[in-house]
Design a protein around this motif. Structure first.
Motif, PDB file in Angstrom:
ATOM      1  N   ILE A 194       5.897 -14.084  37.447  1.00 10.97           N
ATOM      2  CA  ILE A 194       4.448 -14.281  37.381  1.00 10.97           C
ATOM      3  C   ILE A 194       3.724 -12.994  37.752  1.00 10.97           C
ATOM      4  CG2 ILE A 194       2.487 -15.558  38.314  1.00 10.97           C
ATOM      5  CD1 ILE A 194       4.291 -17.236  36.559  1.00 10.97           C
ATOM      6  N   LYS A 195       2.805 -12.571  36.889  1.00  9.01           N
ATOM      7  CA  LYS A 195       1.945 -11.425  37.171  1.00  9.01           C
ATOM      8  C   LYS A 195       0.593 -11.926  37.685  1.00  9.01           C
ATOM      9  CE  LYS A 195       3.809  -8.202  33.702  1.00  9.01           C
ATOM     10  NZ  LYS A 195       3.462  -7.339  32.527  1.00  9.01           N
ATOM     11  N   THR A 196       0.229 -11.482  38.882  1.00  8.97           N
ATOM     12  CA  THR A 196      -1.065 -11.846  39.454  1.00  8.97           C
ATOM     13  C   THR A 196      -2.061 -10.726  39.179  1.00  8.97           C
ATOM     14  OG1 THR A 196      -0.050 -13.144  41.231  1.00  8.97           O
ATOM     15  CG2 THR A 196      -2.310 -12.386  41.581  1.00  8.97           C
ATOM     16  N   PRO A 197      -3.191 -11.015  38.510  1.00  3.10           N
ATOM     17  CA  PRO A 197      -4.192  -9.975  38.265  1.00  3.10           C
ATOM     18  C   PRO A 197      -4.760  -9.446  39.586  1.00  3.10           C
ATOM     19  CG  PRO A 197      -4.624 -11.924  36.919  1.00  3.10           C
ATOM     20  CD  PRO A 197      -3.589 -12.314  37.928  1.00  3.10           C
ATOM     21  N   VAL A 198      -5.046  -8.151  39.615  1.00  5.71           N
ATOM     22  CA  VAL A 198      -5.621  -7.539  40.813  1.00  5.71           C
ATOM     23  C   VAL A 198      -6.752  -6.590  40.407  1.00  5.71           C
ATOM     24  CG1 VAL A 198      -3.446  -7.630  42.102  1.00  5.71           C
ATOM     25  CG2 VAL A 198      -4.040  -5.559  40.834  1.00  5.71           C
ATOM     26  N   PHE A 199      -7.637  -6.350  41.352  1.00  7.30           N
ATOM     27  CA  PHE A 199      -8.622  -5.275  41.225  1.00  7.30           C
ATOM     28  C   PHE A 199      -8.573  -4.476  42.524  1.00  7.30           C
ATOM     29  CE2 PHE A 199     -12.803  -3.283  41.629  1.00  7.30           C
ATOM     30  CZ  PHE A 199     -12.910  -2.657  40.385  1.00  7.30           C
ATOM     31  N   VAL A 200      -8.463  -3.150  42.396  1.00  6.43           N
ATOM     32  CA  VAL A 200      -8.341  -2.271  43.560  1.00  6.43           C
ATOM     33  C   VAL A 200      -9.535  -1.335  43.610  1.00  6.43           C
ATOM     34  CG1 VAL A 200      -6.966  -0.473  44.674  1.00  6.43           C
ATOM     35  CG2 VAL A 200      -5.826  -2.370  43.517  1.00  6.43           C
ATOM     36  N   ARG A 201     -10.087  -1.181  44.793  1.00  4.58           N
ATOM     37  CA  ARG A 201     -11.172  -0.207  45.003  1.00  4.58           C
ATOM     38  C   ARG A 201     -10.733   0.776  46.079  1.00  4.58           C
ATOM     39  NH1 ARG A 201     -15.931   0.827  48.105  1.00  4.58           N
ATOM     40  NH2 ARG A 201     -17.630   1.666  46.829  1.00  4.58           N
ATOM     41  N   PHE A 202     -10.656   2.057  45.700  1.00  4.35           N
ATOM     42  CA  PHE A 202     -10.389   3.140  46.639  1.00  4.35           C
ATOM     43  C   PHE A 202     -11.729   3.729  47.078  1.00  4.35           C
ATOM     44  CE2 PHE A 202      -6.821   3.114  43.583  1.00  4.35           C
ATOM     45  CZ  PHE A 202      -5.758   2.903  44.449  1.00  4.35           C
ATOM     46  N   SER A 203     -11.788   4.256  48.294  1.00  5.92           N
ATOM     47  CA  SER A 203     -13.083   4.729  48.774  1.00  5.92           C
ATOM     48  C   SER A 203     -12.912   5.700  49.933  1.00  5.92           C
ATOM     49  CB  SER A 203     -13.940   3.540  49.234  1.00  5.92           C
ATOM     50  OG  SER A 203     -13.273   2.815  50.263  1.00  5.92           O
ATOM     51  N   THR A 204     -13.970   6.484  50.159  1.00  5.16           N
ATOM     52  CA  THR A 204     -14.095   7.196  51.425  1.00  5.16           C
ATOM     53  C   THR A 204     -14.932   6.333  52.360  1.00  5.16           C
ATOM     54  OG1 THR A 204     -16.015   8.386  50.545  1.00  5.16           O
ATOM     55  CG2 THR A 204     -13.876   9.516  50.447  1.00  5.16           C
ATOM     56  N   VAL A 205     -14.864   6.588  53.647  1.00  5.25           N
ATOM     57  CA  VAL A 205     -15.516   5.711  54.625  1.00  5.25           C
ATOM     58  C   VAL A 205     -16.915   6.192  54.998  1.00  5.25           C
ATOM     59  CG1 VAL A 205     -15.413   4.816  56.991  1.00  5.25           C
ATOM     60  CG2 VAL A 205     -13.357   4.857  55.585  1.00  5.25           C
ATOM     61  N   VAL A 206     -17.043   7.463  55.359  1.00  3.02           N
ATOM     62  CA  VAL A 206     -18.256   7.924  56.040  1.00  3.02           C
ATOM     63  C   VAL A 206     -19.368   8.320  55.090  1.00  3.02           C
ATOM     64  CG1 VAL A 206     -19.177   9.652  57.637  1.00  3.02           C
ATOM     65  CG2 VAL A 206     -16.912   8.684  58.018  1.00  3.02           C
ATOM     66  N   GLY A 207     -19.036   8.992  53.992  1.00  4.77           N
ATOM     67  CA  GLY A 207     -20.054   9.591  53.145  1.00  4.77           C
ATOM     68  C   GLY A 207     -20.860   8.596  52.343  1.00  4.77           C
ATOM     69  N   SER A 208     -22.003   9.062  51.864  1.00  2.00           N
ATOM     70  CA  SER A 208     -22.838   8.249  50.990  1.00  2.00           C
ATOM     71  C   SER A 208     -22.264   8.249  49.581  1.00  2.00           C
ATOM     72  CB  SER A 208     -24.264   8.812  50.957  1.00  2.00           C
ATOM     73  OG  SER A 208     -24.280  10.073  50.302  1.00  2.00           O
ATOM     74  N   LYS A 209     -22.903   7.494  48.676  1.00  4.83           N
ATOM     75  CA  LYS A 209     -22.421   7.427  47.301  1.00  4.83           C
ATOM     76  C   LYS A 209     -22.419   8.800  46.636  1.00  4.83           C
ATOM     77  CE  LYS A 209     -23.812   4.325  44.469  1.00  4.83           C
ATOM     78  NZ  LYS A 209     -24.687   3.447  43.680  1.00  4.83           N
ATOM     79  N   GLY A 210     -23.300   9.695  47.081  1.00  6.84           N
ATOM     80  CA  GLY A 210     -23.401  11.004  46.460  1.00  6.84           C
ATOM     81  C   GLY A 210     -22.515  12.070  47.068  1.00  6.84           C
ATOM     82  N   SER A 211     -21.683  11.715  48.022  1.00  7.11           N
ATOM     83  CA  SER A 211     -20.815  12.705  48.669  1.00  7.11           C
ATOM     84  C   SER A 211     -19.613  13.001  47.775  1.00  7.11           C
ATOM     85  CB  SER A 211     -20.365  12.205  50.042  1.00  7.11           C
ATOM     86  OG  SER A 211     -19.692  10.963  49.933  1.00  7.11           O
ATOM     87  N   ALA A 212     -18.795  13.966  48.197  1.00  7.29           N
ATOM     88  CA  ALA A 212     -17.649  14.396  47.400  1.00  7.29           C
ATOM     89  C   ALA A 212     -16.416  13.551  47.698  1.00  7.29           C
ATOM     90  CB  ALA A 212     -17.357  15.869  47.671  1.00  7.29           C
ATOM     91  N   ASP A 213     -15.509  13.515  46.740  1.00  5.19           N
ATOM     92  CA  ASP A 213     -14.278  12.742  46.890  1.00  5.19           C
ATOM     93  C   ASP A 213     -13.312  13.351  47.897  1.00  5.19           C
ATOM     94  OD1 ASP A 213     -14.959  10.783  45.096  1.00  5.19           O
ATOM     95  OD2 ASP A 213     -13.747  11.546  43.441  1.00  5.19           O
ATOM     96  N   THR A 214     -13.317  14.685  48.029  1.00  7.30           N
ATOM     97  CA  THR A 214     -12.228  15.353  48.751  1.00  7.30           C
ATOM     98  C   THR A 214     -12.560  15.686  50.197  1.00  7.30           C
ATOM     99  OG1 THR A 214     -12.971  17.510  47.914  1.00  7.30           O
ATOM    100  CG2 THR A 214     -11.295  16.335  46.631  1.00  7.30           C
ATOM    101  N   VAL A 215     -13.599  15.092  50.758  1.00  7.91           N
ATOM    102  CA  VAL A 215     -13.931  15.343  52.163  1.00  7.91           C
ATOM    103  C   VAL A 215     -12.813  14.827  53.069  1.00  7.91           C
ATOM    104  CG1 VAL A 215     -16.411  15.241  51.752  1.00  7.91           C
ATOM    105  CG2 VAL A 215     -15.177  13.147  52.338  1.00  7.91           C
TER     106      VAL A 215
END
Length: 714
Positions: A106-127
């Motif tokens: 059985i394959k269970t559908p998933v959705f994954v969200r990766f994120s940074t914690v501190v920065g705002s939406k406009g901050s950089a990915d690599t902080v």
């Protein structure tokens, strides 16, 4: 004049001085003016018991914090998601009755969200930051959310202090700086006053906080949960996601440059990988501790600032997740997805972990304001595949058109429908656990060891990883203006390791400890070091530097070998367009030096061709590209005349291929070269350039060249 004085009053230096003024008249209260006697621990039933809902101070403090930002998330604001599926390796019925962990077909559908914690939406990915790794399983029993981070421990032990840690690390309120960074006074002031944070700081300042890719990043459930099987037996459990590509990181200089060159680096990497069919894969693993063994360790199994060392409690792989579909609409899916640790299914339950207890309240409360009301579960990305039947009605953004006159239970007009789901039909039944204790605002004494595992972490690091941690301290604490805070940082980490504290002091302008300390812990945990991870070349990116007059046969042969190893290559030149080889055949340029850089690649290759190499030798951008890749520990390959570019560059101290007519393959510290070679070989042919080049790429970085790269100007 009054305005000018007011501005001067709030200079940084004066604020720091003002903060030390005695404010004995300012007593901590609730928003109703009720005095608060203690704000470091939530109210529990016994010092290891569950948090009590009657703790009005905890609820008010957390509720106010949860509602402080609109519309973006208070934390984890910058994120990127993808769809996929999960399959168990075998039935887990002995450990849990969770249905999605029973049938390998059985394959269970998933959705994954990766994120940074501190920065705002406009901050950089690599902080430098913790990364979120949240997974929503759309199971037949309803949605299950595994809300994880890429670091296995947390800053605090009790959720009541979560507003404090986030307030301290967010931009300072007087000028809203710095963005997405812990390198400032308020955060380190909190650190030196919160000993329980010590272990987390070691992880935060390690390479773990600047991952190479979301595809090469571990995930950890952090909190202690409970598996419950069909017989009602419970076991303590921690969750792990382990990427099949291994765990790899950027270097700090690279991360900073990427923040300017491509602030979307991580999200672009994930999107491109899925688009190319390089589907990221992660094994789900569990650590299990039997309830009767709860007190058999030198750490408390409920303490979220502690790991369960893998050599003591092994990780058992139980299934694999594959991410194979990008989102169709970023806002509708990634932005509106709502995760909550309390979204569990039968077979997965909670423990008295005091951080987890607070999260069970906070996440739902946050979604209520961020997504506009109690019906956010009806947004498509949040909607379970299992049917929904209950008596909850109306509210903001209600989508379901409920029929019938009853919205209460019990009722007779509809035969008491919807009926309770019996335990035997997978109705959720909370684990039966005796709770007996006085109502106290305290912490268990078993949570009081704040330094031993920080020492364990330090002992587990390779020499290169230790150097990176020290450099991170120099950057982060070096930005602190208050000298007393700097001195206290050195004092704090002298409890961890005397050598570490001495090295920290050297770079931040304060005296080293007079009496080097430490915990006396000599043990290490091999799983903690990234040096012991999987090493594969697949999905890596290689930059090929070319100009007109290149050796077409060499280039295409190496590109084919790279492709067969699952490695991607791009041709970089001064200008976009077509390049012509010595034999008249052409290749198209993918990028120029303006819109890319070595920081976006895992390796560099310079093929032969006299005209091409002579042209490259006149280009500062090409020389910088090579120097920078060398400085960042990346693999560099050169063949025939291409070796001349390495000779002219600052790639010094490396034994290059002989400059005479002898064709000799040399591979040392990630530099792979050969002169007068006609055949580049395949990845299966030992002793040929292509095989050695791919093998070097798989190693990720070559830290042994550490001392030789310091003189490279890049």
């Amino acid at each position: 004049m009054d305005n000018e004085n007011n501005v001067n009053k709030y200079s940084k230096e004066e604020q720091l001085n003002e903060s030390r003024v005695n404010h004995d008249d300012q007593k901590l209260t609730t928003n109703q003016g009720v005095g608060v006697s203690h704000t470091d621990d939530s109210l529990k039933a016994g010092n290891r018991g569950p948090t009590l809902m009657e703790d009005f101070h905890f609820r008010e403090k957390m509720t106010h914090f949860d509602h402080e930002r609109i519309p973006e998330r208070v934390v984890h604001a910058r994120g990127f998601g993808a769809h996929g599926h999960f399959q168990p390796y075998e039935s887990m019925a002995e450990l849990t009755k969770a249905k999605f962990l029973q049938d390998p077909s059985i394959k269970t559908p998933v959705f994954v969200r990766f994120s940074t914690v501190v920065g705002s939406k406009g901050s950089a990915d690599t902080v430098r930051d913790v990364r979120g790794f949240a997974t929503k399983f759309y199971t037949e029993d309803g949605n299950y959310d595994l809300v994880a981070n890429n670091i296995p421990v947390f800053f605090i032990q009790d959720a009541i202090k979560f507003p404090d840690i986030v307030h301290s690390i967010k931009p300072e309120p007087h000028n809203d700086m710095p963005q997405a960074s812990a390198a400032h006074d308020t955060f380190w002031d909190f650190v030196v006053n919160t000993p329980e944070i010590t272990h987390m700081i070691m992880w935060l300042l390690s390479d773990r906080a600047i991952p190479r890719s979301y595809r090469m990043m571990e995930g950890f459930g952090v909190n202690t949960f409970r598996f419950v099987n069909g017989e009602g037996k419970g076991r303590f459990v921690k969750f792990h996601w382990k990427p099949l590509l291994g765990v790899h990181s950027l270097v700090w200089d690279e991360a900073q440059k990427l923040a300017g060159k491509d602030p979307d680096y991580h999200r672009r990497d994930l999107w491109d990988a899925i688009s190319k069919g390089d589907y990221p894969e992660y094994e789900l693993g569990i650590q299990i501790i039997e309830e009767e063994d709860e007190f058999n360790f030198d750490f408390d199994v409920l303490d979220p600032t502690k790991i369960w060392p893998e050599e003591i409690v092994p990780v058992k792989p139980i299934g694999k997740m594959t991410l194979d579909r990008n989102v169709d609409n970023f806002f509708a899916e990634t932005e509106q997805v709502a995760f909550h640790p309390a979204n569990v299914v039968p077979g997965i339950d909670f423990t008295n972990d005091p951080l987890l207890q607070g999260r069970l309240f906070s996440y739902l409360d946050t979604q209520l304001i961020r997504l506009g009301g109690p019906n956010f579960h009806e947004i498509p990305i949040n909607r379970p595949l299992a049917p929904i039947h209950n008596n909850q009605r109306e509210g903001y953004h209600r989508m379901t058109i409920d029929q019938g006159v009853t919205s209460y239970s019990p009722n007779s007009l509809r035969g008491n429908a919807p009926h309770p789901t019996p335990d035997t039909e997978h109705g959720y039944a909370h684990y039966t656990e005796k709770v007996d204790g006085k109502k106290v605002r305290e912490r268990s004494e078993s949570f009081n060891d704040h330094y031993s595992q920080a020492s364990l972490f330090w002992n587990s690091m390779s020499n290169a990883e230790k150097e990176h941690i020290i450099e991170a301290f120099h950057f982060e604490v070096g930005a602190v203006m208050d000298k007393q805070i700097k001195e206290r940082v050195v004092e704090m980490f002298n409890h961890v390791d005397g050598e570490l504290a001495t090295e920290i002091a050297k770079g931040i302008g304060v005296a080293p400890p007079q009496n080097p300390g430490g915990t006396g812990v000599t043990a290490s945990s091999p799983a903690v070091s990234q040096e012991n991870t999987n090493q594969v070349a697949a999905t890596r990116k290689v930059a090929i530097l070319l100009e007109d007059g290149f050796n077409h046969h060499q280039v295409t042969q190496v590109m084919e070998a790279l492709k067969s190893a699952g490695v991607h290559s791009e041709i970089i030149s001064k200008n976009l367009g077509m390049l012509t080889g010595v034999d008249g055949q052409q290749l198209e340029v993918n990028k120029n030096y303006v819109n890319t850089g070595s920081i976006m690649y895992d390796a560099v290759y310079i093929p032969g061709g006299r005209q091409s190499v002579d042209n490259l030798l006149q280009q500062g951008d090409a020389l910088h590209f090579v120097n920078e890749a060398f400085k960042h520990g990346k693999t560099i390959g050169a063949t025939n005349e291409g070796v001349d570019l390495l000779v002219i560059s600052q790639v010094e101290g490396i034994e290059l291929a002989a400059l005479d007519s002898q064709a000799e393959l040399v591979s040392k510290m990630g530099i792979v070269t050969i002169r007068n070679a006609g055949d580049m070989g395949t990845i299966e042919q030992e002793g040929y350039f292509s095989q050695q080049f791919v093998s070097a790429i798989a190693q990720h970085r070559h830290w042994k060249r550490k001392n030789k790269k310091e003189m490279v100007p890049a």
